[in-house]
Design a protein around this motif. Structure first.
Motif, mmCIF file in Angstrom:
data_model
loop_
_atom_site.group_PDB
_atom_site.id
_atom_site.type_symbol
_atom_site.label_atom_id
_atom_site.label_comp_id
_atom_site.label_asym_id
_atom_site.label_seq_id
_atom_site.Cartn_x
_atom_site.Cartn_y
_atom_site.Cartn_z
ATOM 1 N N GLY A 59 0.817 -1.228 0.060
ATOM 2 C CA GLY A 59 0.557 0.270 -0.064
ATOM 3 C C GLY A 59 0.970 1.222 -0.007
ATOM 4 N N LYS A 60 1.942 0.615 -0.188
ATOM 5 C CA LYS A 60 2.882 2.776 -0.216
ATOM 6 C C LYS A 60 3.159 3.200 -1.013
ATOM 7 C CE LYS A 60 7.010 -0.011 -1.344
ATOM 8 N NZ LYS A 60 8.124 -0.407 -1.082
ATOM 9 N N PHE A 61 2.486 2.913 -2.017
ATOM 10 C CA PHE A 61 2.312 3.248 -3.851
ATOM 11 C C PHE A 61 1.576 4.819 -3.392
ATOM 12 C CE2 PHE A 61 5.142 -0.318 -4.847
ATOM 13 C CZ PHE A 61 6.559 0.282 -5.657
ATOM 14 N N ILE A 62 0.493 4.043 -3.243
ATOM 15 C CA ILE A 62 -1.243 4.776 -3.033
ATOM 16 C C ILE A 62 -1.275 5.428 -2.179
ATOM 17 C CG2 ILE A 62 -3.580 4.633 -2.490
ATOM 18 C CD1 ILE A 62 -3.916 1.573 -4.228
ATOM 19 N N LEU A 63 -0.282 5.133 -0.634
ATOM 20 C CA LEU A 63 -0.380 6.200 0.335
ATOM 21 C C LEU A 63 0.880 7.552 -0.065
ATOM 22 C CD1 LEU A 63 -1.174 7.012 3.121
ATOM 23 C CD2 LEU A 63 0.961 5.963 3.769
ATOM 24 N N MET A 64 1.874 7.170 -0.690
ATOM 25 C CA MET A 64 2.670 8.024 -0.932
ATOM 26 C C MET A 64 2.390 9.406 -2.270
ATOM 27 S SD MET A 64 5.411 8.380 0.603
ATOM 28 C CE MET A 64 6.437 9.077 -0.455
ATOM 29 N N LEU A 65 1.643 8.277 -3.262
ATOM 30 C CA LEU A 65 0.628 9.195 -3.738
ATOM 31 C C LEU A 65 -0.231 10.029 -3.286
ATOM 32 C CD1 LEU A 65 -0.141 9.871 -7.388
ATOM 33 C CD2 LEU A 65 -2.600 7.767 -6.531
ATOM 34 N N GLY A 66 -0.834 9.910 -2.127
ATOM 35 C CA GLY A 66 -2.365 10.896 -1.589
ATOM 36 C C GLY A 66 -0.769 11.647 -1.033
ATOM 37 N N ILE A 67 0.103 11.591 -0.177
ATOM 38 C CA ILE A 67 0.749 12.638 0.459
ATOM 39 C C ILE A 67 1.167 13.586 -0.783
ATOM 40 C CG2 ILE A 67 2.668 12.756 1.324
ATOM 41 C CD1 ILE A 67 2.636 10.391 2.640
ATOM 42 N N LEU A 68 1.537 13.366 -1.927
ATOM 43 C CA LEU A 68 2.012 13.907 -3.105
ATOM 44 C C LEU A 68 1.425 14.973 -3.320
ATOM 45 C CD1 LEU A 68 4.025 14.436 -5.122
ATOM 46 C CD2 LEU A 68 3.097 13.484 -6.302
ATOM 47 N N LEU A 69 -0.169 14.442 -3.578
ATOM 48 C CA LEU A 69 -1.343 15.610 -4.019
ATOM 49 C C LEU A 69 -2.128 16.060 -3.041
ATOM 50 C CD1 LEU A 69 -3.345 12.835 -5.382
ATOM 51 C CD2 LEU A 69 -2.228 14.373 -6.706
ATOM 52 N N ARG A 70 -1.763 16.039 -1.801
ATOM 53 C CA ARG A 70 -1.379 16.705 -0.259
ATOM 54 C C ARG A 70 -0.988 18.167 -0.076
ATOM 55 N NH1 ARG A 70 -4.861 18.829 -0.072
ATOM 56 N NH2 ARG A 70 -4.327 19.893 2.338
ATOM 57 N N THR A 71 0.613 17.379 -0.368
ATOM 58 C CA THR A 71 1.595 18.377 -0.455
ATOM 59 C C THR A 71 1.883 19.396 -2.022
ATOM 60 O OG1 THR A 71 3.383 16.650 0.452
ATOM 61 C CG2 THR A 71 4.094 18.937 -1.094
ATOM 62 N N ILE A 72 1.062 19.007 -2.750
ATOM 63 C CA ILE A 72 1.262 19.809 -3.774
ATOM 64 C C ILE A 72 0.386 21.115 -3.987
ATOM 65 C CG2 ILE A 72 0.353 20.832 -6.274
ATOM 66 C CD1 ILE A 72 2.301 18.011 -6.926
ATOM 67 N N ASP A 73 -1.459 20.443 -3.589
ATOM 68 C CA ASP A 73 -2.922 21.378 -3.256
ATOM 69 C C ASP A 73 -2.514 22.096 -2.166
ATOM 70 O OD1 ASP A 73 -5.421 21.468 -3.876
ATOM 71 O OD2 ASP A 73 -5.403 20.624 -1.905
ATOM 72 N N SER A 74 -2.151 21.550 -1.105
ATOM 73 C CA SER A 74 -1.520 22.489 0.322
ATOM 74 C C SER A 74 -0.729 23.758 -0.418
ATOM 75 C CB SER A 74 -1.043 21.924 1.348
ATOM 76 O OG SER A 74 -0.748 21.697 2.723
ATOM 77 N N PHE A 75 0.138 23.522 -0.330
ATOM 78 C CA PHE A 75 1.193 24.731 -1.357
ATOM 79 C C PHE A 75 0.773 25.837 -2.301
ATOM 80 C CE2 PHE A 75 4.481 26.169 -4.035
ATOM 81 C CZ PHE A 75 5.701 26.211 -3.110
#
Length: 304
Positions: free
Chosen positions: A221-237
């Motif tokens: 599950g690490k790839f899906i979770l890391m994808l979520g972190i990436l999307l949240r990082t970009i959106d939060s920025f």
């Protein structure tokens, strides 16, 4: 062996179909992405304001120099933005993982569907509406939160959005409330990708929960979770629409993130040359963050 005329015709028709399907997407990408980006890049080297009625004047790197020389400008905004992104994504990921495991392990819990529906509701709301709601909730005169504070403590009300020491964290709390459900959803998706056979094998082998998480669950599950972190990082920025109705970057500059300053310079001051240079710098930072996440994912994939 030479191909028959029927096979050649089939291949030609297949190429035409593929091109016909891709052509609208490519046209949309070129018109609404590539051309504006190239225009933005070119405008960043010009002095241009919509207020003086003068045509763009070539300015070289002066716009970028002005941005970096302003000590109270981009450096302070970047510091607040990275704090907002780092703390926010960390809190949202931690809470999302805990809630994801809670709902994943309680499939027979009564009212589970209703609880999940209520949990995902903040994610569906628009940030502007959410910011407006919480501006009234935080209001020191008639806000619900201050009513609870006054009921619990007789010290008086708290100006959550007017106090420079509290405003930043009050806005960050709203962002966490709104987007923690997204990380919960990504956690549930990551847990759903774990094969049941491997979980059953780990249970038969009596592996402890920490080993199950590290050896089985994290592996799949690490790839899906890391994808979520990436999307949240970009959106939060690029957070803007949550801050504008709540504080408009104040009090002072305590909640002024890079997107807020960019919005002020471009749509209030109409300083298009400076705003374009600022946008180019933010675009490069976003590309750098995305590349870092992709590098981490590829490295973990090679090392598994």
């Amino acid at each position: 062996m030479a191909s028959s005329p029927g096979q050649s015709a089939f291949k030609d028709n297949r190429r035409v179909i593929i091109f016909a399907l891709l052509a609208p997407v490519l046209a949309f990408f070129i018109v609404f992405n590539t051309i504006p980006t190239l225009w933005l890049l070119g405008l960043s080297f010009h002095k241009f304001s919509l207020l003086n009625g003068m045509p763009p004047e070539f300015f070289g790197f002066r716009n970028f120099q002005d941005i970096f020389r302003n000590r109270n400008g981009i450096w302070g905004d970047l510091g607040r933005t990275f704090t907002f992104v780092g703390v926010g994504v960390l809190v949202q990921t931690t809470l999302g993982i805990l809630l994801g495991f809670l709902f994943w392990g309680s499939k027979d819990m009564p009212g589970r569907r209703l609880a999940l529906t209520l949990l995902f509701t903040p994610m569906v709301l628009t940030p502007v509406a959410t910011g407006t709601f919480f501006r009234f909730i935080y209001d020191p005169t008639f806000g619900v939160l201050n009513a609870l504070v006054g009921w619990m403590s007789p010290t008086g009300t708290i100006d959550f959005l007017g106090n420079p020491q509290i405003a930043f964290w009050a806005v960050l709390a709203v962002d966490c409330w709104m987007w923690t459900p997204f990380m919960t959803l990504m956690t549930l998706a990551a847990l759903g990708s774990v094969p049941k056979a491997e979980l059953e094998a780990a249970e038969i082998d009596r592996l402890s929960w920490p080993k199950r998480v590290s050896l089985v669950i994290w592996h799949h599950g690490k790839f899906i979770l890391m994808l979520g972190i990436l999307l949240r990082t970009i959106d939060s920025f690029k957070t803007l629409d949550l801050i504008i109705p709540m504080t408009k970057g104040g009090p002072g500059q305590t909640t002024r993130l890079v997107a807020v300053e960019l919005n002020k310079q471009s749509f209030e001051s109409f300083n298009m040359g400076w705003s374009s240079a600022y946008s180019v710098l933010l675009l490069l930072i976003s590309i750098a963050m995305t590349s870092m996440f992709i590098f981490i994912l590829n490295r973990r994939r090679k090392g598994r």
